[in-house]
Design an enzyme around this catalytic site. Sequence first.
Site, PDB file in Angstrom:
ATOM      1  N   LYS A 120       0.834  -1.214   0.000  1.00 45.50           N
ATOM      2  CA  LYS A 120       0.000   0.000   0.000  1.00 45.50           C
ATOM      3  C   LYS A 120       0.869   1.264   0.000  1.00 45.50           C
ATOM      4  O   LYS A 120       0.633   2.182  -0.778  1.00 45.50           O
ATOM      5  CB  LYS A 120      -0.941   0.012   1.225  1.00 45.50           C
ATOM      6  CG  LYS A 120      -1.870  -1.193   1.304  1.00 45.50           C
ATOM      7  CD  LYS A 120      -2.818  -1.121   2.478  1.00 45.50           C
ATOM      8  CE  LYS A 120      -2.178  -1.133   3.841  1.00 45.50           C
ATOM      9  NZ  LYS A 120      -1.486  -2.398   4.203  1.00 45.50           N
ATOM     10  N   ARG A 149     -10.043   0.478   8.580  1.00 43.82           N
ATOM     11  CA  ARG A 149      -9.620  -0.876   8.938  1.00 43.82           C
ATOM     12  C   ARG A 149     -10.681  -1.643   9.701  1.00 43.82           C
ATOM     13  O   ARG A 149     -10.436  -2.803  10.079  1.00 43.82           O
ATOM     14  CB  ARG A 149      -8.375  -0.782   9.826  1.00 43.82           C
ATOM     15  CG  ARG A 149      -7.077  -0.995   9.082  1.00 43.82           C
ATOM     16  CD  ARG A 149      -5.958  -0.766  10.077  1.00 43.82           C
ATOM     17  NE  ARG A 149      -4.812  -1.568   9.840  1.00 43.82           N
ATOM     18  CZ  ARG A 149      -3.710  -1.107   9.245  1.00 43.82           C
ATOM     19  NH1 ARG A 149      -3.647   0.110   8.779  1.00 43.82           N
ATOM     20  NH2 ARG A 149      -2.667  -1.889   9.125  1.00 43.82           N
ATOM     21  N   ARG A 187      11.930  -6.050   5.270  1.00 39.67           N
ATOM     22  CA  ARG A 187      11.927  -4.610   5.550  1.00 39.67           C
ATOM     23  C   ARG A 187      12.421  -4.332   6.971  1.00 39.67           C
ATOM     24  O   ARG A 187      13.099  -3.339   7.216  1.00 39.67           O
ATOM     25  CB  ARG A 187      10.515  -4.037   5.362  1.00 39.67           C
ATOM     26  CG  ARG A 187      10.491  -2.531   5.537  1.00 39.67           C
ATOM     27  CD  ARG A 187       9.135  -1.939   5.294  1.00 39.67           C
ATOM     28  NE  ARG A 187       8.161  -2.395   6.266  1.00 39.67           N
ATOM     29  CZ  ARG A 187       6.871  -2.070   6.247  1.00 39.67           C
ATOM     30  NH1 ARG A 187       6.409  -1.307   5.277  1.00 39.67           N
ATOM     31  NH2 ARG A 187       6.051  -2.507   7.166  1.00 39.67           N
ATOM     32  N   ARG A 203      11.247  -0.128  11.985  1.00 47.12           N
ATOM     33  CA  ARG A 203       9.874  -0.287  12.493  1.00 47.12           C
ATOM     34  C   ARG A 203       9.829  -1.463  13.454  1.00 47.12           C
ATOM     35  O   ARG A 203      10.097  -2.594  13.056  1.00 47.12           O
ATOM     36  CB  ARG A 203       8.905  -0.498  11.315  1.00 47.12           C
ATOM     37  CG  ARG A 203       8.268   0.789  10.867  1.00 47.12           C
ATOM     38  CD  ARG A 203       7.298   0.575   9.748  1.00 47.12           C
ATOM     39  NE  ARG A 203       6.111  -0.182  10.132  1.00 47.12           N
ATOM     40  CZ  ARG A 203       5.004  -0.250   9.405  1.00 47.12           C
ATOM     41  NH1 ARG A 203       4.943   0.410   8.252  1.00 47.12           N
ATOM     42  NH2 ARG A 203       3.976  -0.949   9.798  1.00 47.12           N
ATOM     43  N   ARG A 214      -0.329  -9.121  13.260  1.00 47.94           N
ATOM     44  CA  ARG A 214      -0.914  -8.058  12.415  1.00 47.94           C
ATOM     45  C   ARG A 214      -1.787  -8.681  11.328  1.00 47.94           C
ATOM     46  O   ARG A 214      -2.861  -8.171  11.010  1.00 47.94           O
ATOM     47  CB  ARG A 214       0.199  -7.212  11.780  1.00 47.94           C
ATOM     48  CG  ARG A 214       0.853  -6.264  12.769  1.00 47.94           C
ATOM     49  CD  ARG A 214       2.224  -5.792  12.298  1.00 47.94           C
ATOM     50  NE  ARG A 214       2.209  -5.045  11.062  1.00 47.94           N
ATOM     51  CZ  ARG A 214       3.310  -4.782  10.347  1.00 47.94           C
ATOM     52  NH1 ARG A 214       4.486  -5.219  10.756  1.00 47.94           N
ATOM     53  NH2 ARG A 214       3.215  -4.092   9.237  1.00 47.94           N
TER      54      ARG A 214
END
Length: 192
Positions: free
Chosen positions: A14, A89, A128, A134, A146
Site C-alpha cells: 500500500k 480498517r 523490511r 519499524r 498483524r
Amino acid sequence: MFNIILFGPPGSGKGTQSEKLIATYGLKHLSTGDLLRSEIAARTPLGLEAKNIMDRGELVPDEVVVGMISSALDANPQAKGFLFDGFPRTEAQSEALDKLLRLKNTEIGVVLALDVSEEELVKRLLNRGLTSGRSDDTNESVIRARITEYKKKTTVVADYYQQFDKVVIVAGEGTVEEIFSALCSEIDKRLS
Ligand code: AP5
C-alpha cells in the site's frame, strides 16, 4: 474530487504504490500508520499510547484514527482527492469515513484491494524489518499477529464497500511497476 482506498493486508504494498499514485494523480496521501508514527516520533500522549498497541500488532481504537482522519480532511480543503492507505480498517471506520466525506459532498470512488499471499507478506515484512527501524516488523510473531488482526477485523471493510460495488481486486505480486500499471488502469477506467 476522486477518492481512493488502497486496501490490503500488512506488507501488501500500500505504501509503495501510494507514493507512485499520488505523484501520478495529484491526490493527497492519508496514511493512518504514518500519522500514528509521527505522533510516536513527537512523543505525544497519543503516540505513547498508540506505540504499545502497534508493537503488539493490534489496532488502535477507532475514535483515535477517525479523529486523525477528520482533522486531516479539514486541513486539506483544496485537495483534488484523497488516497486512503491503511484506513479504514474496521466497519466502524468505514461508516465514519463515508459520513465525513458526505459532509464534504464527496465519496469513495473505488477501493483497490491488493491480493498477496500470507507467506509473501511475512517475507516482505521481515526483510523490511532488517533496515526500516519499524519495531512491528522485526519479529515474526508480531507480523503474524498483524495479519491475524487484519483477517479478524479488516477484511469486513471489503465486504462493506462490496455492497456499493466499489471493490476491485488487483494482483499484488509481481514487480512494483506491473502492479502500479494494473492500479492505474482501474483508476483511469473510472476517471474517463
Ligand atoms: P500501517 O502503517 O498501516 O502498516 P500496515 O498495514 O501493517 O502496512 P505496511 O506499511 O506494513 O505495509 P504496506 O501494505 O504499506 O506495504 P509496503 O508498501 O510498505 O499500520 C501499522 C500499525 O498502525 C497497525 O498495525 C495498527 O496498530 C496501527 N494502525 C494504522 N492504521 C490504523 C487504523 N486505521 N486503525 C487502527 N490501527 C491502525 O511494502 C512492504 C514491503 O514490501 C516493503 O519493504 C516494500 O519495499 C516491499 N514491496 C512492496 N511492493 C513489493 C513488490 N511488488 N514486490 C516485492 N516487494 C515489495
